[in-house]
Design a protein around this motif. Sequence first.
Motif, PDB file in Angstrom:
ATOM      1  N   SER A   1      53.616  14.544 -24.526  1.00 36.75           N
ATOM      2  CA  SER A   1      53.315  13.981 -24.661  1.00 36.75           C
ATOM      3  C   SER A   1      55.057  12.855 -24.533  1.00 36.75           C
TER       4      SER A   1
ATOM      5  N   TRP B   1      46.896  13.825 -19.582  1.00 38.21           N
ATOM      6  CA  TRP B   1      47.464  13.326 -21.105  1.00 38.21           C
ATOM      7  C   TRP B   1      47.614  14.768 -22.326  1.00 38.21           C
ATOM      8  N   SER B   2      47.830  15.623 -22.385  1.00 42.63           N
ATOM      9  CA  SER B   2      47.933  16.730 -23.129  1.00 42.63           C
ATOM     10  C   SER B   2      49.347  16.510 -23.693  1.00 42.63           C
ATOM     11  N   LYS B   3      48.831  16.710 -25.145  1.00 39.90           N
ATOM     12  CA  LYS B   3      49.774  16.529 -25.894  1.00 39.90           C
ATOM     13  C   LYS B   3      50.911  17.150 -26.230  1.00 39.90           C
ATOM     14  N   TYR B   4      50.929  17.727 -25.113  1.00 39.21           N
ATOM     15  CA  TYR B   4      52.320  18.447 -25.352  1.00 39.21           C
ATOM     16  C   TYR B   4      53.178  18.582 -23.637  1.00 39.21           C
TER      17      TYR B   4
END
Length: 463
Positions: free
Chosen positions: A303, A298-301
């Motif tokens: 998303s 679920w990393s923002k990278y």
Amino acid sequence: MFSLRSGFLILTVTVPIALAANDTLFKIPILEAGEIYMKQVVNSRLMDILPSYMNLYSPLFYIQAIVLGVLGYFLYGIIFRPIDRIRVLGDVGYRPDGKFTKKEIARSVKKRRVVGEIPPVYPNGWFGVIESWKLKREPVYVSVLGEQLVVFRDEKGEAHILDAYCPHMGANLGVGGRVVGDCIECPFHGWKFRGYDGKCTEVPYSEKVPDFAKIKAWTSAELNGWVHIWYHAEGVEPTWKIPELKEITSGTWQFKGRTEHYINAHIEEIPENGADVAHLKQVHEPLMAAGTDLTKMWSKYFSWGQHIWQASWHQLPSPDEHVGCMTVDHDLKCFGFSLPFVKAHVTALQIGPGIVYLTIEGTPFKGAWLHYLTPVEPMVQKLVHNVYMHWSIPNIIAKFFMYTEAIQIERDMMIWNNKKFQAKPVFTRTKEDSLISKHRRWYSQFYSEHSPRLNFQKDTLDW
């Protein structure tokens, strides 16, 4: 490009040698022969057509040739070879802890995990034993469904499955046994057992073969690239047939690769995912590039992209009540925009407890995933996926979709490998949970009175 340069390299060796070779050449020292060879190369017209950077006197040329050869080999593998991705227990589905490796953690979890009130461990039905291309002239020893088996082809090419141990002195027919006609010969004393019924047909040192000398012959069927076995705890003969995929048998769809995973879970928990539509968003929404670790995907990278799923599940009516059907529509959105070339409609037919035929239709392709789930141990399952696509689809495209499928499966494995089987789940009054309940009722038809159960024995210090 690679084949053109290969041609140049072959010419630089074969043509000058052909021009320079004569009786005198083989009678002079090797260093002088090399000098003559190089002069012939330089004086030949071949040097006029070679690019200027292909200087045969420069060591850089030979370094470049080696590098290009290695790169060409790997590019060939990526583009043309079918994928073969194998993950055993400990490779995926576990997280390292301090100095402990994933394999050590896998062994630890297998011992200490609460299993739960699980159903019987070996359901009734057809199961894949071995892929057809793996079964050649030599017999193969296989341990599945709590049985020790030998699988072999007779000299006519027909596949047979027998119990592995010779009734004479217990030798394993699958380890050193030999195919003779329609029989398998024991490596210990040469007793021969017929493939289709297990009857002993010859004892080399005896004129008479005992009538009771035989081993169990299992009902089998070879279809769609697999040798299957029929397993039933009550000894009942097959109650349904495995459907033929005509696109495979006709050659319209060709084999494009496989994956193989070993999972620490009860067999029912894996196909149950087909009815668990609610887990798709939670487990399978993040991009493939986000990896298989549920805590990191679920990393923002990552998303900026999401997999979108719409799914349903139902049981087919009689006489196909042994078949469950899952339908899925898949979309991939990047920065809010759909990517049309990865949109797909999927129909997955769960045929009994161990086989899934999943057909996928997309914009540039159509094909099938064959899922074979077979118990190796009561709580260890072997899951093999074969991908077939139209013969015109390049292997590199099939590899992309197969790799995507593998990533999604390995996310599920982190849950399967560590979960407890909930015999009485706490359900909500929703459509999503009702589908799981329906799937469990449907799956219960594959258990019978004598279906094997896992017995736990508590270790104590009592003597």
